[in-house]
Design an enzyme around this catalytic site. Structure first.
Site, PDB file in Angstrom:
ATOM      1  N   CYS A 138       0.826  -1.211   0.000  1.00  0.00           N
ATOM      2  CA  CYS A 138       0.000   0.000   0.000  1.00  0.00           C
ATOM      3  C   CYS A 138       0.852   1.250   0.000  1.00  0.00           C
ATOM      4  O   CYS A 138       0.352   2.359  -0.127  1.00  0.00           O
ATOM      5  CB  CYS A 138      -0.949  -0.004   1.182  1.00  0.00           C
ATOM      6  SG  CYS A 138      -0.122  -0.460   2.708  1.00  0.00           S
TER       7      CYS A 138
ATOM      8  N   GLY B 250      -6.054   9.630   8.408  1.00  0.00           N
ATOM      9  CA  GLY B 250      -6.624   8.366   7.935  1.00  0.00           C
ATOM     10  C   GLY B 250      -7.529   7.723   8.961  1.00  0.00           C
ATOM     11  O   GLY B 250      -7.729   6.504   8.952  1.00  0.00           O
TER      12      GLY B 250
ATOM     13  N   GLY C 188      -2.609   7.818  11.017  1.00  0.00           N
ATOM     14  CA  GLY C 188      -2.895   8.984  11.849  1.00  0.00           C
ATOM     15  C   GLY C 188      -4.305   9.523  11.728  1.00  0.00           C
ATOM     16  O   GLY C 188      -5.197   8.866  11.205  1.00  0.00           O
ATOM     17  N   PHE C 189      -4.472  10.738  12.235  1.00  0.00           N
ATOM     18  CA  PHE C 189      -5.799  11.338  12.239  1.00  0.00           C
ATOM     19  C   PHE C 189      -6.318  11.556  10.813  1.00  0.00           C
ATOM     20  O   PHE C 189      -7.504  11.439  10.557  1.00  0.00           O
ATOM     21  CB  PHE C 189      -5.777  12.662  12.994  1.00  0.00           C
ATOM     22  CG  PHE C 189      -5.312  12.521  14.421  1.00  0.00           C
ATOM     23  CD1 PHE C 189      -5.721  11.431  15.190  1.00  0.00           C
ATOM     24  CD2 PHE C 189      -4.472  13.456  14.996  1.00  0.00           C
ATOM     25  CE1 PHE C 189      -5.301  11.285  16.505  1.00  0.00           C
ATOM     26  CE2 PHE C 189      -4.045  13.316  16.311  1.00  0.00           C
ATOM     27  CZ  PHE C 189      -4.450  12.231  17.060  1.00  0.00           C
TER      28      PHE C 189
END
Lengths: 423, 527
Positions: free
Chosen positions: B258, B432, B429-430
């Site tokens: 990814c 995602g 993180g935020f």
């Protein structure tokens, strides 16, 4: 104690068992079991107790185990007890499952409703197979209360009912004594030796290394059958399905009960070799039991066996045994004069105290602290300490905390009383 | 008849049975984790090293098996990933101490590491063994027990690998059950594991639905979502090097990572040269018709065509109806839009890379933000540039927790070609919707109990230099009275090392060995 409980106890004395009801009040255990789940009992007044008695392993998988309830409910949509005269799906399926998880020489399963009934079946089968009448058991043995089983045990349970052996058919020899065992067998008139692999009610005295195989060898030498009473020691409690195989013995019959149906639908089983079960070919109607091997019980028992053979179980049993032992060793180091011995094979444990009735104050203190463990009826120095095979780490840790405190208080109680007497 | 009977009493597909199965595995893991916390650092490292060695030895075997079973990726590349996530990972963490307390005299703090306990870890089908290796080692280094749940498409290789690693761990003295695997994963079963109060933390790598389910489980979760990396090549970039990195990274394991580049974004003034460099590095530059064909093949109304995941460029081109030169390893598809109107601006887990030409740096940054808005927020972005100011503007603007500079993204974001912590679980993180934006590593699997002293100078801090938890080692087996040979010593094939301090020379030598191994592996990666 609540008024409701007080009233209940009066009724219990009036209609059920006056002496037994009073006994527990006298020893300070005012328990009336109400709700129960996992390894917890809840008293009628709401107090929670960790169950370390398990009714001799009946609740090995916990109280009201969810999978067992599920399978019992599923089974009840299709089965009832069944008809004992006819070939039956569940009975045969369980017999097959037992044949698969017992030593290879064992084949047939004969069913009872409770452990003692299966013991009687085993003794009758041995008499049939050998054409002999005598039965040898261990002094202070306990195999239940039915007609033959009660005669193999201590007279405490037979004499009151004028049911003790009076014609010399039931011989008892000391545990771990091969000489006396051989003396009892020498005349070649013994049908079977019956032994609990580790005698529970006698406080789990452990067989010395080599003792059980030697008894089996003597049986072979003198033409007697060996019956392993695995009611309390079987079902993974020692880390193997049957404790007897761990000692290197292939018995002629294995008797199981209690935990085999998890306390939900009682049945008992005697798994026998071709030779021991030969009456099943001679006259299959010779022994009959309407409730024996009730099919709903068989459905539950098959699930019990399946659960006990899952790959995670052995590892968990070892953890419980090792962890509790390590903790008990530490506690013993704190109270070496009072807590004098630990008998252990897996989850079968006896804690030995330095007083003829030493297990009773420990039992009472444990009860005060939220643990239910019972003394050994035939050796009250020893506390039976029996965790279930699914006990969690958190439960075991909590338990050890209570045990440490309770043993300390019990020691103070016992030694304090001695000092007072001496003073 | 027997079959009918079994059916009547079959409760295996009930919530009760699943719950029991989950409890049995997690409770065994709990026992293992509690026993593990008795181990000191040397024993812990000996176990982790033995497992890393085993995983390294098995890297090629499981690399091939994963490709055979899933159909995704390239066996040799999977082998490299399996090596990176075994010995390289272990070497990276060898000198980290996740076991002993640390003392901060200046701030009068003592910090005691506390393992999470039981980790429930998902392994995706695209990087099955590398993820298993990575998560197992992270758990062992921090004395946690781990229960692995492989993606059903990679069930067999993951189960086998987990069993192999579990055997190696136990042979080295690890508590029984420290590594377990769910052999029959299904969605209801996985949900039951995630919801169980016996799970301490979930390490979720996989599809968005699974990651969201982990976060919704009521248990602490570290989830990482999809990527969709923009790769900005500006006018100051070394174009040949940039092209080489882009192609090498995008073709690695047929782009199932990814962290792979999704879209090249460049500027008009270097467009022609970059195209040339890409072609030289192994790209097939698609014509408008070919791009249209790929768009149609890769994306249909239900989303990305899973058939194409981890397939090679040639195979994909053939499916789309055109042929490419044998040595071309990446299909580059020029696009004129980034956003919902252009399906090729979504994540593509196959060697197909978008190519967009911006009019200015500002526009390039806007388009990079747009790409991450499509999917992959928080995951990975790339820049090829020699201008720090542009890199700063880009990094401060894109919603990504890491921006790889002048390196291949697949190896850069995961810390194998950069100095980021090596990982196979990239925190988003935020941006995602995740709790953690770091590269996930062992440090996320422990927390610290802190002894904090009164600030008042009159209050003196005690001397903790010789203190620590009592490391009593494995629980000794209980005796089984009367059973022949009972309570034998535990079967440990590798004795714990003596707790002697590491000398400066040894440290230098280890540093050298680690450097050599990392260099070698990077050289392999660059081929």
């Amino acid at each position: 104690m609540s008024e409701a409980k007080q009233e209940f106890l009066e009724r219990s004395k009036e209609f059920w068992n006056p002496d037994k009801t009073q006994f527990w009040q006298d020893v300070g255990v005012d328990l009336v079991i109400d709700r129960r789940e996992e390894y917890f009992l809840y008293d009628l007044d709401g107090r929670r107790l960790i169950d370390m008695h398990l009714n001799g392993g009946t609740y090995n998988l916990g109280h009201r185990n969810a999978e067992l309830i599920e399978v019992l409910n599923a089974g009840a949509k299709h089965f009832d007890m069944g008809n004992h005269h006819f070939p039956a799906l569940a009975r045969t399926a369980l017999a097959e499952a037992l044949a698969a998880c017992t030593p290879p020489n064992l084949k047939y399963t004969m069913y009872g409703a409770g452990g003692a009934e299966a013991i009687d079946i085993a003794l009758k089968s041995a008499r049939n197979a050998t054409g002999k009448r005598k039965i040898v058991s261990i002094i202070k043995a306990y195999h239940g209360h039915t007609g033959l089983a009660v005669k193999t045990g201590d007279e405490r349970f037979s004499a009151r009912f004028l049911s003790e052996d009076t014609i010399g058919e039931f011989i008892q020899v000391p545990h771990n004594d091969l000489e006396q065992m051989e003396d009892a067998l020498r005349e070649r008139d013994v049908a079977a030796v019956i032994m609990e692999t580790i005698p529970a009610t006698y406080g789990f005295p452990m067989p010395r290394e080599g003792y059980l195989p030697a008894v089996k060898a003597l049986c072979e030498k003198y033409g007697a059958l060996y019956i392993a009473d695995e009611v309390q020691t079987g079902l993974m409690r020692t880390g193997t399905m049957w404790a007897i195989t761990r000692y290197g013995v292939e018995p002629d019959m294995i008797v199981t009960g209690k935990g085999i149906t998890g306390g939900l639908y009682p049945i008992s089983c005697c798994v026998a070799s071709e030779e021991a079960g030969q009456w099943l070919k001679q006259d299959g109607f010779a022994h009959i039991s309407t409730a024996g091997g009730a099919e709903l019980g068989c459905v539950v028992a098959m699930k019990v066996l399946e659960i006990l053979q899952r790959p995670t179980i052995l590892s968990t049993v070892n953890y419980i045994a090792d962890y509790l032992r390590a903790g008990l060793n530490e506690i013993q180091a704190l109270y070496p004069d009072f807590f004098i011995g630990i008998r252990q094979n897996g989850l079968v444990m006896g804690l030995e105290f330095n007083d003829p009735e030493g297990a009773k104050p420990v039992m009472r203190q444990l009860y005060e602290h939220g643990v239910w463990a019972i003394f050994s009826t035939l050796d009250p120095r020893v506390l039976q300490f029996k965790p279930g095979v699914l006990a969690s780490q958190a439960l075991c840790e909590e338990l050890l905390g209570y045990v440490e405190v309770a043993i300390g208080l019990a020691q103070a109680e016992v030694f304090g009383a001695r000092q007072r007497r001496a003073g | 008849m027997e079959l009918d009977f079994q059916k009547v009493i079959d409760i295996s597909d009930t919530p009760v049975a699943r719950r029991a199965q989950v409890d049995a595995v997690l409770e065994r893991a709990r026992w293992a984790s509690q026993a593990f916390q008795r181990y000191d650092r040397d024993m812990t490292l000996a176990i982790a090293e033995a497992v890393a060695d085993t995983a390294y030895e098995k890297a090629a075997e499981y690399g091939e098996w994963a490709v055979r079973e899933t159909g995704f990726g390239v066996a040799e590349h999977k082998t490299i990933k399996n090596q990176l996530t075994s010995r390289t990972l272990f070497e990276h963490y060898r000198d980290h101490d996740f076991v002993n307390p640390r003392i901060d005299r200046a701030r009068k703090l003592v910090e005691i590491p506390r393992p999470a306990g039981v980790i429930f870890a998902l392994a995706p089908s695209t990087n099955p063994i590398a993820t298993v290796n990575f998560k197992v080692l992270a758990a062992l280094l921090t004395r946690n027990a781990i229960v692995l749940s492989p993606h059903p498409a990679a069930r067999e290789c993951c189960t086998d690998a987990a069993h192999t690693l579990a055997r190696a761990a136990e042979a080295a003295g690890a508590p029984s059950g420290a590594i377990q695997v769910v052999t029959d994963p299904s969605i209801p079963l996985i949900e039951a594991f995630m919801r169980s109060e016996k799970t301490n933390v979930i390490l979720a790598t996989g599809g968005n639905a699974m990651v969201r389910a982990a976060y919704s489980s009521s248990n602490p979760a570290i989830g990482v979502g999809p990527g969709n990396a923009p790769a900005f090549v500006d006018a100051t970039a070394d174009l040949r090097s940039a092209a080489r990195h882009l192609i090498e990274s995008k073709s690695f394991d047929n782009s199932v990572l990814c962290t792979n580049e999704s879209m090249v974004i460049t500027l008009a003034q270097v467009d022609a040269d970059l195209r040339k460099a890409l072609q030289q590095a192994g790209a097939h530059l698609c014509s408008e018709e070919e791009t249209a064909a790929l768009r149609g093949y890769l994306f249909h109304s239900r989303g990305f065509n899973v058939e194409a995941i981890g397939r090679d460029a040639r195979w994909i081109a053939e499916q789309a109806g055109f042929r490419i030169k044998p040595k071309a390893s990446v299909l580059v598809t020029p696009v004129t839009k980034i956003g919902v109107a252009e399906p090729l601006s979504k994540e593509k887990l196959c060697p197909v890379m978008g190519y967009y030409v911006a009019r200015s740096v500002t526009q390039a940054i806007t388009q990079a933000r747009a790409l991450l808005r499509m999917s992959g927020a928080g995951h990975t972005a790339v820049i090829h540039s020699r201008d720090a100011a542009t890199a700063m503007d880009y990094a401060a603007a894109v919603e990504s927790c890491r921006v790889v500079v002048n390196a291949p993204a697949s190896q850069g974001a995961s810390g194998f070609a950069t100095h980021l912590p090596p990982t196979f679980t990239v925190g988003t993180g935020f941006f995602g919707r995740s709790a953690i934006g770091d590269n996930i590593g062992p440090k996320h699997l422990i927390q610290w109990t802190r002894l904090a002293y009164n600030k008042d100078e009159a209050e003196e801090m005690g001397d903790y230099s010789a203190l620590g938890p009592r490391f009593s080692g494995p629980i000794p087996p209980a005796p089984a009275d009367g059973v022949p040979g009972s309570a034998a010593a535990p079967n440990v094939t590798r004795l714990p090392r003596a707790a002697t301090p590491v000398t400066a020379e040894e440290r230098a030598m280890r540093e050298d060995i680690r450097r050599i191994i990392v260099e070698e592996l990077r050289a392999v990666l660059r081929k």
